[in-house]
Every structure is written in structure tokens, then in C-alpha cells.
Design a protein around this motif. Structure first.
Motif, PDB file in Angstrom:
ATOM      1  N   ARG A 253       1.161  -1.279   0.032  1.00  0.00           N
ATOM      2  CA  ARG A 253       0.163  -0.324   0.131  1.00  0.00           C
ATOM      3  C   ARG A 253       0.957   1.291  -0.673  1.00  0.00           C
ATOM      4  NH1 ARG A 253      -3.420  -2.892   4.101  1.00  0.00           N
ATOM      5  NH2 ARG A 253      -5.681  -3.919   3.085  1.00  0.00           N
ATOM      6  N   THR A 254       1.635   1.058   0.646  1.00  0.00           N
ATOM      7  CA  THR A 254       2.919   2.725   0.756  1.00  0.00           C
ATOM      8  C   THR A 254       3.597   2.623  -0.234  1.00  0.00           C
ATOM      9  OG1 THR A 254       3.348   2.084   3.469  1.00  0.00           O
ATOM     10  CG2 THR A 254       5.400   3.131   1.612  1.00  0.00           C
ATOM     11  N   MET A 255       3.529   1.906  -1.474  1.00  0.00           N
ATOM     12  CA  MET A 255       4.164   2.056  -3.402  1.00  0.00           C
ATOM     13  C   MET A 255       3.143   1.940  -3.988  1.00  0.00           C
ATOM     14  SD  MET A 255       7.389  -1.292  -2.842  1.00  0.00           S
ATOM     15  CE  MET A 255       6.788  -2.409  -2.851  1.00  0.00           C
ATOM     16  N   GLY A 256       1.790   1.433  -3.635  1.00  0.00           N
ATOM     17  CA  GLY A 256       0.679   1.295  -4.413  1.00  0.00           C
ATOM     18  C   GLY A 256       0.729   0.179  -5.133  1.00  0.00           C
ATOM     19  N   LEU A 257       1.806  -0.146  -6.000  1.00  0.00           N
ATOM     20  CA  LEU A 257       1.766  -0.973  -7.065  1.00  0.00           C
ATOM     21  C   LEU A 257       3.574  -2.096  -6.703  1.00  0.00           C
ATOM     22  CD1 LEU A 257       1.605   0.732 -10.036  1.00  0.00           C
ATOM     23  CD2 LEU A 257      -0.811  -0.163  -9.111  1.00  0.00           C
ATOM     24  N   LEU A 258       3.458  -3.737  -7.536  1.00  0.00           N
ATOM     25  CA  LEU A 258       4.542  -4.583  -6.618  1.00  0.00           C
ATOM     26  C   LEU A 258       4.243  -4.683  -8.365  1.00  0.00           C
ATOM     27  CD1 LEU A 258       6.553  -5.228  -4.821  1.00  0.00           C
ATOM     28  CD2 LEU A 258       4.647  -7.237  -4.581  1.00  0.00           C
ATOM     29  N   GLN A 259       5.465  -4.581  -9.181  1.00  0.00           N
ATOM     30  CA  GLN A 259       5.574  -4.878 -10.548  1.00  0.00           C
ATOM     31  C   GLN A 259       6.401  -6.240 -10.558  1.00  0.00           C
ATOM     32  OE1 GLN A 259       7.193  -2.482 -13.154  1.00  0.00           O
ATOM     33  NE2 GLN A 259       8.211  -3.209 -14.603  1.00  0.00           N
TER      34      GLN A 259
END
Length: 408
Positions: free
Chosen positions: A39-45
Motif C-alpha cells: 500500500r505504501t508503494m501502491g504497486l508491486l511490479q
């Protein structure tokens, strides 16, 4: 009121703080921490290369420390995450499904990821596949045989795999879980039975603004031109977005020494920004980053903010590679100081540093050597290694590391 002037090193720390990389973890991670990090990064590629741990696991390790890799699959299977095209293919918190749903409903805007011609040409087969899943449950691509097993790319996929990817991009199927990192597909209506497109889907304009608003938080500090890349948005008139975010006091303008254009800081970092006015702020993290970490996935941003010219070379022919196949940037106390070509030999339990390159002008003192040694050891131990083997490294490091060390 004139904008606050901050140093480039302060800007770097603000960005790292927004990304969860200001300080190392101080306690053992929990499954809830994994979700908080995403959630902190928003996205995990997502990427499947496994020379070291696959990228999403490594990005999480950089922020969580030692944790069981299966937590990521558990979160997906528990419907706490979903997969879709965001920056690229990403794990995304399930509460953000509405943010991407408009892309699913209009997949023809996603370029090569969706082919209306393929859908039309194979309409009956695709409908039959949907019926099969509805009647028999989730499927994998591997459940369908392939006569020619020497696939060379998406254009050579067996038809069923392309059908599954077509339905995934169109939002009719979702990834319900992963088995050995292979996708398992199920009907979206079965995974999210309470979802209603008419009631819950954001318009494209609403979703795009929300993506940009969230990107301002995930970046922490940014130039306007960096904002759209986080969710791969195209042709967005950013001036109006910036004005609205400023009016809503979501962001504030600052000046960064050495740059003529304005930067903007997200309001969650205002306390840290205020602290920087009276004392220096620092990052104490030393870690090996994934090539697909948000810190470096925007090459122009990494160059401007960290003076780090980085290119992922795994897609470059071997003869044209400068550093290696899967080279990991080295983050050290607020700077990107180098990169390492590393490999985990799982059967032998050896973590190999095939080569390590420091950026020009990088000095090597005892603290830096200790930090790098500890970071490599921690990463190797998490990979299951019992020994680190050292290849081509600068002489200043060779003197301390010799040929490697046992992990204790």
C-alpha cells in the motif's frame, strides 16, 4: 510566500521515506506488514526472472527484511491483492480494483496487451473457455497441451494462453492464486461476487485523477513530468492536476538546489520537510534493489534524482550488455552508489556476486564496506545461501572481501 529551498540529498531522503526506505525495519515482519508495504508503494511490479529472487519478492525484502516469500501468494489467494496492468503487470491492493476497472472495460486502449482481432477471430473458442471455467473451476495455461513447446514470446503462445490473457486483460478473468508463480485464472464474478460495474466503476477521468493523486504520495517528492509514469498514463494535462492538488493542500511546491523547475512534496511528508529546515535528514538503509523497484523503474527520474544512469539489460543481447544480465542497483544511505551482477545458486546455497561496479567518485571507507557486507549477507541469507562468493569487484572491496565469506 517563496517555496522552501532544499538540498538534493534532502529530496532523495523524502522520496525514500515515501517509498518505505528511510530506515531499516526494527522488528520481525508480519503478513500485515507485507500489505502495508504494498500500500505504501501502491504497486508491486511483477517479473518472472529468477537469477535471484523474483522481483516482487526482492522489492518486499528490501523493505521488510527477512520474511517468508509465500506471504505474497497467500495475500493474493486471500483476495487481499489482485493482478492487473498498472505501471506494468503489478500486484495491487484489492481495494484499488475500482481504480483499474475502466481499463478492463475498454481494453482496446491498452495496445499490444489486448487484440480485438484475436477476440473476434477466436470468439467461439474463448466463449467455450469461459464456459469451461464456469463449470469446472479455475485453470492454468499449463492445463492445456502444446505441440510445439519451444515458445519464443507472446506471439508464439499456444492459443489457450492467449485466450486466457485476453480475458484477463478484459477483466472477465482474474488471477485467483499462483502455483509455483504460474497464474491460476478464475471468473471475476466468482472472485468478486459483490462487484457491480454500474455502481462501482470510476470513470476514466475520475480514475486518472485518483491515480495521479496517489502517485504524488507514492513518489513523495516529484517534478510534474514524473507523475504520469507511475500508472503509465499518457497525454495527461498535468497543470490542472497540480493546481487542484495544491488547492486541496495535498502537495506544496519546493525548490531543489541545482534544478530550475519546481518540485512538489506530498503532505504526508510535511513534518519531515519541516524537520529538514533545521537539521539534516538521512536515510540509513543499505540494500540491493530489484531492477523493477519503483525507485529505479523510471530511468529519467533515477538519473535526475540520484544521478544514476540505469538500464535493465536482461532484454539486451549479451554482447551489448555493459554490466550484466540482471544487475541490482545498490542503495546506500540515501545514494545509489553502484550496481551488482548477482546470482543465487540454490542447490549449492551460494550467493554469487559475479561483479560489482561503484559509481564514479564513490569513496570506500570502513563504514561503507561494513554496510555493504551486512546488506549482501542479509540478502544472501534470505535467499537460503550459506556462503557469499565474490567475483570482479573494486580493489578496495577485494582487500576486505577476498573471495567471499561464510554466512553466520
Amino acid at each position: 510566500m517563496p517555496a522552501q529551498v532544499i538540498s538534493l540529498s534532502t529530496a532523495r531522503v523524502l522520496h525514500l521515506a515515501a517509498q518505505g526506505l528511510k530506515n531499516p525495519p526494527t522488528r520481525k515482519a508480519t503478513p500485515a506488514d507485507l500489505l502495508d508495504v504494498i500500500r505504501t508503494m501502491g504497486l508491486l511490479q511483477i517479473d518472472t526472472i529468477s537469477v535471484v529472487a523474483r522481483s516482487p519478492y526482492l522489492v518486499l525484502f528490501t523493505r521488510l527484511g527477512d520474511y517468508p516469500a509465500e506471504w505474497l501468494e497467500n495475500a493474493l489467494a486471500a483476495k487481499q491483492l489482485f493482478e492487473y496492468w498498472a505501471h506494468e503487470a503489478c500486484f495491487i491492493p484489492i481495494e484499488d480494483f475500482a481504480l483499474l476497472r475502466h481499463r478492463m472495460l475498454y481494453p482496446e486502449h491498452l495496445g499490444w496487451k489486448y487484440s480485438p482481432e484475436w477476440r473476434e477471430k477466436h470468439h467461439q473458442d474463448i466463449e467455450d473457455l469461459l464456459g469451461h471455467i464456469a463449470q469446472n473451476g479455475p485453470v492454468r495455461s499449463a492445463d492445456f497441451s502444446r505441440e510445439n513447446k519451444n515458445s519464443t514470446g507472446w506471439w508464439d503462445w499456444k492459443p489457450e494462453k492467449r485466450h486466457l490473457e485476453t480475458l484477463f486483460t478484459a477483466g472477465e478473468l482474474m488471477v485467483s492464486e499462483r502455483k509455483n508463480f504460474h497464474r491460476v485464472y478464475d471468473l471475476t464474478s466468482r472472485i468478486l461476487p459483490d462487484w457491480n460495474d454500474d455502481r462501482d466503476t470510476l470513470s476514466a477521468a475520475e480514475a486518472q485523477y485518483e491515480m495521479l493523486r496517489r502517485s504524488s504520495q507514492y513518489l513523495g517528492i516529484f517534478k510534474a513530468e514524473w507523475l504520469a509514469d507511475y500508472y503509465r498514463l499518457k497525454r495527461i494535462p498535468l497543470r490542472g492536476v497540480i493546481n487542484r492538488l495544491e488547492e486541496d493542500e495535498e502537495i506544496a511546491q519546493v525548490s531543489v538546489e541545482g534544478f530550475s523547475e519546481p518540485f512538489y512534496v506530498h503532505h504526508t511528508l510535511f513534518p519531515l520537510l519541516a524537520q529538514s529546515a533545521s537539521q539534516s535528514i538521512t536515510s540509513t538503509v543499505t540494500s540491493l534493489l530489484s531492477p523493477f523497484d519503483p525507485i529505479v523503474w523510471d530511468r529519467k527520474r533515477a538519473l535526475a534524482l540520484f544521478n544514476f544512469d540505469y538500464r535493465i539489460e536482461c532484454y539486451t543481447p549479451q554482447a551489448k550488455r555493459q554490466y550484466g544480465y540482471f544487475v541490482l542497483p545498490i542503495l546506500h544511505r540515501g545514494e545509489l552508489i553502484g550496481r551488482t551482477d548477482a546470482k543465487i545458486h540454490r542447490r549449492e546455497q551460494v550467493f554469487e556476486v559475479k561483479a560489482l561496479y561503484l559509481e564514479p567518485g564513490t569513496k570506500v571507507g570502513s563504514r561503507r564496506i561494513n554496510d555493504l557486507t551486512k546488506a549482501i549477507s542479509q540478502c544472501a541469507r534470505w535467499h537460503g545461501a550459506t556462503r557469499v562468493v565474490i567475483g570482479a569487484v573494486p580493489e578496495a572491496l577485494r582487500a576486505s572481501w577476498q573471495g567471499g565469506w561464510e554466512i553466520v
